[in-house]
Design a protein around this motif. Structure first.
Motif, PDB file in Angstrom:
ATOM      1  N   ILE A 189     -41.466  28.075  26.038  1.00  0.00           N
ATOM      2  CA  ILE A 189     -41.085  29.157  25.135  1.00  0.00           C
ATOM      3  C   ILE A 189     -39.757  29.772  25.594  1.00  0.00           C
ATOM      4  N   ASP A 190     -38.847  29.950  24.669  1.00  0.00           N
ATOM      5  CA  ASP A 190     -37.581  30.628  24.928  1.00  0.00           C
ATOM      6  C   ASP A 190     -37.839  32.134  24.892  1.00  0.00           C
ATOM      7  N   THR A 231     -36.108  34.146  22.022  1.00  0.00           N
ATOM      8  CA  THR A 231     -36.550  34.021  20.635  1.00  0.00           C
ATOM      9  C   THR A 231     -38.062  34.119  20.477  1.00  0.00           C
ATOM     10  N   GLY A 232     -38.796  33.872  21.566  1.00  0.00           N
ATOM     11  CA  GLY A 232     -40.246  33.836  21.482  1.00  0.00           C
ATOM     12  C   GLY A 232     -40.777  32.579  20.839  1.00  0.00           C
ATOM     13  N   LYS A 233     -39.897  31.597  20.615  1.00  0.00           N
ATOM     14  CA  LYS A 233     -40.273  30.340  19.980  1.00  0.00           C
ATOM     15  C   LYS A 233     -40.077  29.184  20.961  1.00  0.00           C
ATOM     16  N   PRO A 234     -40.697  28.035  20.697  1.00  0.00           N
ATOM     17  CA  PRO A 234     -40.490  26.889  21.598  1.00  0.00           C
ATOM     18  C   PRO A 234     -39.027  26.471  21.656  1.00  0.00           C
ATOM     19  N   HIS A 241     -35.879  23.908  21.660  1.00  0.00           N
ATOM     20  CA  HIS A 241     -35.620  22.704  20.875  1.00  0.00           C
ATOM     21  C   HIS A 241     -36.062  21.503  21.701  1.00  0.00           C
ATOM     22  N   HIS A 279     -49.008  34.341  22.216  1.00  0.00           N
ATOM     23  CA  HIS A 279     -47.872  35.200  21.885  1.00  0.00           C
ATOM     24  C   HIS A 279     -47.239  35.643  23.198  1.00  0.00           C
ATOM     25  N   HIS A 280     -46.004  35.219  23.415  1.00  0.00           N
ATOM     26  CA  HIS A 280     -45.345  35.464  24.696  1.00  0.00           C
ATOM     27  C   HIS A 280     -44.999  36.935  24.859  1.00  0.00           C
TER      28      HIS A 280
END
Length: 248
Positions: free
Chosen positions: A78-79, A82-85, A87, A118-119
């Motif tokens: 997780i980044d 951004t809280g998203k995986p 790339h 949820h990070h």
């Protein structure tokens, strides 16, 4: 996340629920040792998860559970920005890494994080219990090169467990800890008498079942209880179904 993930003391949150079994279960830290080349071979399906992204670099540990699937902790991929995986092109799995040598390497094709994860910087019970991710590899790693491990349910509290990890202080060879003990569990969270450090996120916890090592947990965080090191892991058999469903 990765090497720099935050590890607050969460024993007050978890051990109040899980109830420690006492100091007799404290880990003898002399059991931590770096594996020799020969000892390394049976564990070559364990590898480094390396991230090289704009503004972020780090490493965790991951484990092959199929020729193209790597099991690791969700916070490893997780980044934080951004809280998203990350790339997939930024995420690499290096199987059997040891002192500059590897068994195999592949970039990620797809990254699937547990849908309940949820990070956040403040760890919670729910966060640890969903801290699981799968990396589908772009290139399969043949089983004969790196025999993958199967997943199993956690055994009873007296069963000896083994932690295999890449640590920040030993980043180029696997470290094995025997004698880790399950001191409590609730839902998908395991509390263990293991000493972990940065880099060990995503490391597999193994139990020997019917003569074969099976993955029963993935390291998420660490804490302390009355001066004794504790590790907290997500129970794989309880959490992986949701990840596989999202993968498919």
């Amino acid at each position: 996340m990765l090497m720099r993930f935050r590890l607050p003391i969460i024993c007050a949150l978890l051990l109040a629920i899980l109830v420690p079994l006492g100091d007799a279960y404290a880990l003898d830290l002399e059991r931590r040792r770096m594996l020799t080349s020969a000892e390394h071979k049976p564990w070559r399906a364990v590898g480094r998860v390396n991230v090289a992204n704009f503004g972020a670099r780090g490493m965790c540990t991951g484990t092959l559970i199929d020729e193209d699937l790597v099991l690791t902790a969700a916070h490893c991929v997780i980044d934080e920005m951004t809280g998203k995986p990350f790339h997939p092109d930024s995420v690499h799995f290096v199987a059997g890494w040891r002192r500059g040598q590897k068994v195999a390497h592949s970039k990620a094709e797809t990254i699937i994080v547990h849908p309940g994860y949820h990070h956040g910087r403040q760890l919670t019970y729910k966060q640890i219990g969903s801290d699981l991710a799968l990396i589908r590899l772009r290139d399969r790693i043949p089983n004969e090169k790196a025999p993958f491990f199967q997943v199993a349910a956690a055994p009873g509290p007296t069963s000896p467990l083994t932690l295999i990890s890449y640590r920040r202080d030993r980043a180029h060879a696997l470290t094995r800890q025997d004698g880790c003990t399950l001191i409590g569990q609730r839902g998908a969270v395991l509390a263990l008498a293991c000493d972990v450090t940065f880099g060990a996120s995503g490391s597999p916890i193994f139990a020997e079942i019917d003569g074969k090592y099976r993955v029963i947990g993935v390291v998420s965080a660490k804490g302390e209880d009355r001066g004794q090191a504790r590790a907290f892991a997500v129970r794989v058999d309880a959490a992986i179904g949701d990840v596989l469903a999202a993968l498919n």
